[in-house]
Design a protein around this motif. Structure first.
Motif, mmCIF file in Angstrom:
data_model
loop_
_atom_site.group_PDB
_atom_site.id
_atom_site.type_symbol
_atom_site.label_atom_id
_atom_site.label_comp_id
_atom_site.label_asym_id
_atom_site.label_seq_id
_atom_site.Cartn_x
_atom_site.Cartn_y
_atom_site.Cartn_z
ATOM 1 N N ASP A 17 13.439 10.356 -27.216
ATOM 2 C CA ASP A 17 14.069 9.781 -28.398
ATOM 3 C C ASP A 17 15.052 10.778 -28.989
ATOM 4 O OD1 ASP A 17 12.694 7.343 -28.324
ATOM 5 O OD2 ASP A 17 10.967 8.191 -29.363
ATOM 6 N N THR A 18 16.168 10.249 -29.502
ATOM 7 C CA THR A 18 17.226 11.128 -30.000
ATOM 8 C C THR A 18 17.559 10.891 -31.472
ATOM 9 O OG1 THR A 18 18.804 9.546 -29.039
ATOM 10 C CG2 THR A 18 18.294 11.535 -27.760
ATOM 11 N N GLN A 42 4.825 4.943 -32.270
ATOM 12 C CA GLN A 42 4.299 4.001 -31.291
ATOM 13 C C GLN A 42 3.198 3.118 -31.886
ATOM 14 O OE1 GLN A 42 3.025 6.643 -28.190
ATOM 15 N NE2 GLN A 42 5.109 7.133 -27.527
ATOM 16 N N GLY A 57 14.635 16.874 -27.308
ATOM 17 C CA GLY A 57 14.879 15.893 -28.365
ATOM 18 C C GLY A 57 14.991 16.562 -29.716
ATOM 19 N N SER A 85 15.184 10.478 -35.076
ATOM 20 C CA SER A 85 13.813 10.471 -35.578
ATOM 21 C C SER A 85 13.797 10.462 -37.101
ATOM 22 C CB SER A 85 13.066 11.719 -35.075
ATOM 23 O OG SER A 85 11.820 11.879 -35.728
ATOM 24 N N ALA A 134 11.372 6.254 -34.347
ATOM 25 C CA ALA A 134 12.351 6.941 -33.510
ATOM 26 C C ALA A 134 12.975 5.962 -32.529
ATOM 27 C CB ALA A 134 11.703 8.094 -32.759
ATOM 28 N N ARG A 135 14.145 6.359 -31.996
ATOM 29 C CA ARG A 135 14.798 5.561 -30.974
ATOM 30 C C ARG A 135 15.578 6.467 -30.026
ATOM 31 N NH1 ARG A 135 19.493 1.722 -32.708
ATOM 32 N NH2 ARG A 135 20.096 2.116 -30.532
ATOM 33 N N ARG A 136 15.806 5.964 -28.827
ATOM 34 C CA ARG A 136 16.679 6.613 -27.854
ATOM 35 C C ARG A 136 17.945 5.771 -27.786
ATOM 36 N NH1 ARG A 136 14.621 6.987 -21.785
ATOM 37 N NH2 ARG A 136 14.765 4.732 -22.084
ATOM 38 N N THR A 137 19.029 6.314 -28.316
ATOM 39 C CA THR A 137 20.253 5.533 -28.471
ATOM 40 C C THR A 137 21.037 5.416 -27.169
ATOM 41 O OG1 THR A 137 20.369 6.224 -30.779
ATOM 42 C CG2 THR A 137 22.383 5.332 -29.815
ATOM 43 N N SER A 154 18.353 14.163 -35.880
ATOM 44 C CA SER A 154 19.085 13.271 -34.988
ATOM 45 C C SER A 154 20.087 14.002 -34.117
ATOM 46 C CB SER A 154 19.827 12.206 -35.807
ATOM 47 O OG SER A 154 20.516 11.306 -34.960
#
Length: 393
Positions: A228-229, A361, A177, A231, A204-207, A248
């Motif tokens: 996650d990709t 989180q 990541g 941040s 963060a998110r995982r797109t 990112s």
């Protein structure tokens, strides 16, 4: 100049793509000698030995058992860093590892405790902050060029590694990541310039759930994405400096990739038009603007100073010099001091990244449990003459 030995013997474990620049750099200097290389695939280690003139290709176990090796250069994948470093320490060898230091906080504590118990040194990438570009930034700060630092900003946006790396899977598995891959460069530079971090917050998110390899023999193959990709983070330093950072793998292009330090009387900027090889490298321009030359200044600006003043480097290592941290570790062994790219620094940076991930989180600020010494600048005359006079600085 301090005399340093020519017999610090290094064994390489992990013969992948990144090893070539390490071996190329180390071959220029008398301070270390790479005497063996090993990987899980025997043909890979034999090919690497032949390519770089390394006298011995062997298994990792054989390398660790070799009493003539002083230090293990650990260039394995991130998920294996802690295990290989631990085995090296147990075998009585110093360790220099690629980043990240570990992928689990408890592993980091174990490694530092074990090294202390054994009287051994741990060094860790990134060592880019030892290059001419970042040493120039540090000199400007130490000379008061922008007054007391107040803030820092870092942004790097790429669309991942699948366009240039033939086997990019590990970047999208636990231990990968953008935060763990790119974050160490920027956070290490921040700690070098501004001191340790006290607390952080992150989102963060995982797109994408899957990503497609776009080069090499596996072109067109799909990979699962498990991390996650994209941040975002906020940083609070022990000195009171405030920072923000974007890392990112989900950005196709941007006009903002750069690293900036803000002070009471000016700004230092690391322009980064190529986010893959920009602020996370040893060389490149350093720009300065002060209150006298700021766009908000009422003072007339001299011709040619309408934008930024580019500060010429006075330090060496203004090219890709991965392995410089290992050279400093070899010197540290002789001089009975901590290496600049130390395990303590690397663990503090990992601790900050781990806290950023936890904050995403918990939706709260996370205190950083560790601290570290701010690394000292690299002497301008660091290292004795290289093996090939053509490379002399």
């Amino acid at each position: 100049m301090t005399h340093r030995p020519k017999s610090f013997r290094v064994g390489l474990i992990g013969c992948g793509r990144i090893s070539d620049i390490y071996l190329t750099t180390l071959a220029k200097f008398n301070q270390v000698e790479v005497v063996a290389c090993a990987s899980l695939e025997p043909s890979e280690s034999r090919a690497k030995a032949a390519q770089h003139g390394i006298p011995k290709a062997c298994t990792p176990e054989e390398l660790l058992e070799d009493p003539g090796i002083d230090c293990v250069l650990n260039l394995t994948i991130p998920a294996a860093h802690a295990e290989v470093s631990c085995k090296a320490l147990l075998a009585g060898k110093h360790v220099y590892s690629e980043k990240p230091f570990v992928t689990d906080r408890e592993d980091g504590k174990t490694l530092l405790d074990l090294a202390k118990q054994k009287g051994l040194l741990i060094g860790n990438a990134p060592d880019t902050f030892l290059g001419g570009r970042w040493q120039t930034v540090r000199r400007l700060l130490d000379d008061g060029a922008i007054g007391k630092p107040t803030g820092v900003f870092a942004h790097v946006g790429t669309h991942g590694t699948e366009r240039h790396h033939p086997n990019p899977d590990f970047y999208y598995q636990p231990g990968g990541g953008p935060l763990l891959d790119l974050g160490p460069y920027y956070l290490t530079a921040m700690v070098f310039c501004l001191g340790p971090i006290s607390k952080v917050a992150g989102m963060a998110r995982r797109t994408f759930d899957k990503r497609q390899i776009e080069n090499g023999p596996r072109n067109g193959a799909w990979m699962n994405v498990e991390v996650d990709t994209h941040s975002l983070s906020l940083l609070h330093f022990e000195s009171g400096v405030l920072g923000q950072m974007t890392m990112s793998f989900d950005i196709w292009d941007s006009e903002t990739p750069r690293f900036e330090i803000y002070g009471e009387t000016g700004t230092i900027c690391i322009p980064d038009p190529d986010p893959v090889h920009g602020a996370n490298d040893f060389h490149g321009p350093v720009w300065l603007r002060t209150k006298e030359t700021s766009r908000w200044s009422h003072q007339p600006r001299p011709t040619g100073r309408d934008f930024w003043e580019e500060i010429p480097p006075v330090h060496g290592f203004n090219e890709n010099s991965r392995g410089l941290g290992l050279l400093d570790l070899a010197a540290a062994v002789e001089e009975n001091r901590a290496p600049r790219a130390s395990g303590e620094l690397a663990f503090h940076v990992f601790d900050a990244m781990d806290a950023i991930a936890r904050s995403g989180q918990s939706s709260t600020f996370e205190e950083i449990a560790t601290t570290c010494a701010r690394p000292s600048p690299l002497p301008i005359d660091f290292l004795s003459p290289v093996k090939d006079p053509a490379h002399a600085r």
